[in-house]
Design an enzyme around this catalytic site. Structure first.
Site, PDB file in Angstrom:
ATOM      1  N   HIS A  12       0.818  -1.221   0.000  1.00  0.00           N
ATOM      2  CA  HIS A  12       0.000   0.000   0.000  1.00  0.00           C
ATOM      3  C   HIS A  12       0.852   1.272   0.000  1.00  0.00           C
ATOM      4  O   HIS A  12       0.349   2.346   0.318  1.00  0.00           O
ATOM      5  CB  HIS A  12      -0.968  -0.006   1.200  1.00  0.00           C
ATOM      6  CG  HIS A  12      -0.311   0.081   2.550  1.00  0.00           C
ATOM      7  ND1 HIS A  12      -0.860  -0.475   3.689  1.00  0.00           N
ATOM      8  CD2 HIS A  12       0.836   0.680   2.981  1.00  0.00           C
ATOM      9  CE1 HIS A  12      -0.095  -0.235   4.734  1.00  0.00           C
ATOM     10  NE2 HIS A  12       0.948   0.480   4.335  1.00  0.00           N
ATOM     11  N   HIS A 193       9.577  -4.489   6.165  1.00  0.00           N
ATOM     12  CA  HIS A 193      10.169  -3.159   6.016  1.00  0.00           C
ATOM     13  C   HIS A 193      10.300  -2.457   7.351  1.00  0.00           C
ATOM     14  O   HIS A 193       9.565  -2.733   8.289  1.00  0.00           O
ATOM     15  CB  HIS A 193       9.417  -2.290   5.005  1.00  0.00           C
ATOM     16  CG  HIS A 193       7.991  -1.893   5.322  1.00  0.00           C
ATOM     17  ND1 HIS A 193       6.977  -2.798   5.534  1.00  0.00           N
ATOM     18  CD2 HIS A 193       7.408  -0.672   5.417  1.00  0.00           C
ATOM     19  CE1 HIS A 193       5.834  -2.155   5.735  1.00  0.00           C
ATOM     20  NE2 HIS A 193       6.073  -0.848   5.690  1.00  0.00           N
ATOM     21  N   GLU A 240       2.849  -4.922   9.629  1.00  0.00           N
ATOM     22  CA  GLU A 240       1.675  -4.763   8.747  1.00  0.00           C
ATOM     23  C   GLU A 240       1.199  -6.093   8.167  1.00  0.00           C
ATOM     24  O   GLU A 240       0.075  -6.179   7.660  1.00  0.00           O
ATOM     25  CB  GLU A 240       1.990  -3.788   7.600  1.00  0.00           C
ATOM     26  CG  GLU A 240       2.060  -2.348   8.065  1.00  0.00           C
ATOM     27  CD  GLU A 240       2.347  -1.355   6.942  1.00  0.00           C
ATOM     28  OE1 GLU A 240       2.244  -0.154   7.196  1.00  0.00           O
ATOM     29  OE2 GLU A 240       2.696  -1.784   5.808  1.00  0.00           O
TER      30      GLU A 240
HETATM   31  C1  DHB Z   1       6.484   3.023   2.964  1.00  0.00           C
HETATM   32  C2  DHB Z   1       5.917   1.852   3.473  1.00  0.00           C
HETATM   33  C3  DHB Z   1       4.742   1.904   4.211  1.00  0.00           C
HETATM   34  O1  DHB Z   1       4.130   0.804   4.755  1.00  0.00           O
HETATM   35  C4  DHB Z   1       4.113   3.106   4.421  1.00  0.00           C
HETATM   36  O2  DHB Z   1       2.948   3.092   5.096  1.00  0.00           O
HETATM   37  C5  DHB Z   1       4.659   4.277   3.936  1.00  0.00           C
HETATM   38  C6  DHB Z   1       5.843   4.233   3.205  1.00  0.00           C
HETATM   39  C7  DHB Z   1       7.721   2.984   2.134  1.00  0.00           C
HETATM   40  O3  DHB Z   1       8.388   1.958   2.054  1.00  0.00           O
HETATM   41  O4  DHB Z   1       8.018   3.990   1.484  1.00  0.00           O
HETATM   42 FE    FE Z   2       2.288   1.251   5.737  1.00  0.00          FE
END
Ligand code: DHB
Ligand code: FE
Length: 280
Positions: A12, A193, A240
Site C-alpha cells: 500500500h 520493512h 503490517e
Molecule cells: C512506505 C511503506 C509503508 O508501509 C508506508 O505506510 C509508507 C511508506 C515505504 O516503504 O516507502
Molecule cells: Fe504502511
C-alpha cells in the site's frame, strides 16, 4: 447470503500512488511490480464482487498516537481520502455499506471483539493505494467498501493470532448477512520493512517468502509469532503483515492460490501480491 469469494494481499505504499499519478507503471523500476496486478484485474473483472472488506492500518491520519483503537471498523455511507503528508493525490469518495458494516459490528461485539465503530472515517494510503491498484483509473465507484483498521503504529499492538481471529469472526459475520452479495477481502501493507531507527531499510526476503508460502494453506504456522518476533524478523513496519492475516482469517481452511508476485525493493519494502480463491 453474502459470500466471500476471495482474498487479496497487496502493498500500500505511497510511492505507488506517485507512480500511478506520473504514469510510471511500465518504467524499469515499476514494471514487474505493476505487471503483477494483471491477473488480479482479470479475476476482478470476471468475478465482479460487490463489496470489498479492506484490512489496513491508519498511519496517523484518523488515529494519531493520542487515540489509538486496537481494532476499528467503518460504518459510514461514504469515506473521504486525505493525504497525511506524503504528497499523493487524494482519490474520489469511496462508497460504504452501512447496513453490512453494522451487521459485522454487532456480530463482532457479540463475539467478544472490542471494536471502535466509525460513522466517519478519513482513509489514508493504506486503503486508497490498494484500491487504485485493483481498479485502475479509479474505476472502483461500483464497489462498496468496509474499512477494517488494525493498530500497528503504537504498542501495544494485537498479535498475529488475534488479527487472524478477528478475520475469522468477520468471515463468520459475513456468512450470516442475509443479502446476496459477493465479497472480496483485502489485506494491505508489508511485507518486511522498517522506515526508522538504526535498522531503517531492513528487508527479509527469506521470511517474506516463507510468509507467502504459509499464509496460503498453513496460516496457523504463522500465528505463534509475537509482535516482538515480527518486528525483529520483518522490521518495525513489517508488522503490517497482520493485515494479511486478518484477510486470511476470513477465508476457509484450504484455499486455492491463483496468483502471487514478490518484488524487492519497492520503496523500502519487500512488496508481495497474492490472490486466493475461497471455496464457499
Ligand atoms: C512506505 C511503506 C509503508 O508501509 C508506508 O505506510 C509508507 C511508506 C515505504 O516503504 O516507502
Ligand atoms: Fe504502511
Amino acid at each position: 447470503m453474502a459470500n466471500i469469494i476471495g482474498g487479496i494481499g497487496s502493498s500500500h505504499i505511497p510511492a505507488i500512488g506517485m507512480a500511478i499519478a506520473r504514469k510510471l507503471q511500465q518504467t524499469p523500476y515499476w514494471k514487474s511490480f505493476f505487471d503483477g496486478y494483471a491477473p488480479i484485474h482479470d479475476w476482478l473483472a470476471r468475478e465482479k464482487p460487490d463489496v470489498a472488506i479492506i484490512f489496513y492500518n491508519d498511519h496517523g491520519l484518523e488515529f494519531f498516537l493520542d487515540k489509538k483503537p486496537t481494532f476499528a471498523i467503518g460504518a459510514a455511507a461514504q469515506y473521504n481520502s486525505y493525504d497525511e503528508g506524503w504528497g499523493i493525490d487524494t482519490i474520489p469518495p469511496v462508497i460504504g455499506n452501512e447496513d453490512m458494516s453494522w451487521h459485522i459490528c454487532n456480530e463482532l461485539v457479540e463475539d467478544e471483539f472490542d471494536i471502535t465503530i466509525c460513522q466517519e472515517l478519513g482513509i489514508d494510503h493504506g486503503l486508497t493505494v490498494p484500491l487504485q491498484l485493483m481498479w485502475p483509473e479509479n474505476s472502483y465507484g461500483h464497489m462498496q467498501v468496509i474499512p477494517v483498521v488494525i493498530n500497528c503504529e503504537q504498542h501495544p499492538m494485537p498479535s498475529p493470532k488475534r488479527c487472524f481471529n478477528l478475520g475469522r469472526a468477520i468471515g463468520k459475520a459475513v456468512k450470516s448477512y442475509q443479502k446476496d452479495l459477493k465479497v472480496v477481502v483485502f489485506g494491505t501493507g508489508g511485507l518486511s520493512h522498517q522506515l526508522d531507527g538504526r535498522r531503517a531499510g531492513h528487508i527479509n526476503k527469506e521470511f517474506d517468502l516463507m510468509c507467502l508460502d504459509k499464509i496460503v494453506n498453513q496460516p496457523e504456522e504463522l500465528l505463534n509469532y509475537s509482535i516482538r518476533d515480527m518486528t525483529e524478523l520483518a522490521g518495525s513496519q513489517g508488522v503490517e503483515f497482520n493485515m494479511w492475516l486478518g484477510m486470511r482469517g476470513t477465508l476457509v481452511d484450504q484455499v486455492k492460490q491463483l496468483h502471487r508476485n514478490y518484488h524487492i525493493p519497492i520503496s523500502n519494502t519487500g512488496a508481495g501480491t497474492l490472490l486466493l480463491e475461497n471455496s464457499l
